[in-house]
Design a protein around this motif. Sequence first.
Motif, PDB file in Angstrom:
ATOM      1  N   VAL A  69       0.823  -1.201   0.000  1.00 15.15           N
ATOM      2  CA  VAL A  69       0.000   0.000   0.000  1.00 15.15           C
ATOM      3  C   VAL A  69       0.865   1.263   0.000  1.00 15.15           C
ATOM      4  O   VAL A  69       0.485   2.274  -0.584  1.00 15.15           O
ATOM      5  CB  VAL A  69      -1.035  -0.012   1.160  1.00 15.15           C
ATOM      6  CG1 VAL A  69      -0.359   0.165   2.510  1.00 15.15           C
ATOM      7  CG2 VAL A  69      -2.119   1.027   0.936  1.00 15.15           C
ATOM      8  N   ASN A  87      -0.961   3.969  -5.502  1.00 14.92           N
ATOM      9  CA  ASN A  87      -1.659   5.253  -5.549  1.00 14.92           C
ATOM     10  C   ASN A  87      -3.056   5.013  -6.108  1.00 14.92           C
ATOM     11  O   ASN A  87      -3.371   3.916  -6.574  1.00 14.92           O
ATOM     12  CB  ASN A  87      -0.868   6.310  -6.338  1.00 14.92           C
ATOM     13  CG  ASN A  87      -0.609   5.881  -7.746  1.00 14.92           C
ATOM     14  OD1 ASN A  87      -1.537   5.627  -8.513  1.00 14.92           O
ATOM     15  ND2 ASN A  87       0.659   5.785  -8.118  1.00 14.92           N
ATOM     16  N   GLU A 115      -1.403   3.612   7.098  1.00 17.98           N
ATOM     17  CA  GLU A 115      -1.312   3.546   5.641  1.00 17.98           C
ATOM     18  C   GLU A 115      -2.570   2.951   5.006  1.00 17.98           C
ATOM     19  O   GLU A 115      -3.116   3.530   4.077  1.00 17.98           O
ATOM     20  CB  GLU A 115      -0.090   2.710   5.232  1.00 17.98           C
ATOM     21  CG  GLU A 115       1.229   3.344   5.600  1.00 17.98           C
ATOM     22  CD  GLU A 115       2.411   2.520   5.153  1.00 17.98           C
ATOM     23  OE1 GLU A 115       2.737   2.579   3.952  1.00 17.98           O
ATOM     24  OE2 GLU A 115       2.998   1.801   5.984  1.00 17.98           O
ATOM     25  N   PHE A 175      -5.612   4.890   2.788  1.00 18.85           N
ATOM     26  CA  PHE A 175      -5.705   4.474   1.387  1.00 18.85           C
ATOM     27  C   PHE A 175      -7.120   4.000   1.081  1.00 18.85           C
ATOM     28  O   PHE A 175      -7.691   4.358   0.044  1.00 18.85           O
ATOM     29  CB  PHE A 175      -4.684   3.382   1.055  1.00 18.85           C
ATOM     30  CG  PHE A 175      -4.631   3.083  -0.412  1.00 18.85           C
ATOM     31  CD1 PHE A 175      -3.838   3.848  -1.250  1.00 18.85           C
ATOM     32  CD2 PHE A 175      -5.394   2.074  -0.971  1.00 18.85           C
ATOM     33  CE1 PHE A 175      -3.802   3.598  -2.623  1.00 18.85           C
ATOM     34  CE2 PHE A 175      -5.368   1.808  -2.334  1.00 18.85           C
ATOM     35  CZ  PHE A 175      -4.570   2.579  -3.162  1.00 18.85           C
TER      36      PHE A 175
END
Length: 141
Positions: free
Chosen positions: A38, A42, A68, A72
């Motif tokens: 991750v 993107n 993270e 995301f």
Amino acid sequence: MNKINIIYWSGTGNTEKMAEAIKKGIEEAGGEAKLLKVSDANISDVEEVDKIIFGCPAMGQEELEEMEMRPFMDEANKKLSGKKVALFGSYEWADGEWMKTWEEEVEDTGATIVDTLIAYDSPNEDALKECESLGKDMARA
């Protein structure tokens, strides 16, 4: 093209082993898989495919990793409508509630959940075979 991105977070390597086995299954079924931590992914990695697989172990109080993976997913969820999605991860306590919550979250985006898979602790041979099967199922979905 049957291209599937696998985006995951792994702290101890358990989820990474699962991701690698899923990739193997996709490729054995004739699909193309891109494996991404991750931290290296993107939002275009979500946008460019119709099928995507996310992996994260249970953390804290049965949650996604919060530094993270959670941020995301907050962004990725905006791009999942109409996509086929699978979720996977490992856990060492409780009963896997984080996966049920994550599945509901992704379904609420308008995505179709093809499969979910959890493994206890370090995935054993049987769990890795299930990961390969998940990959094959996604390639055929």
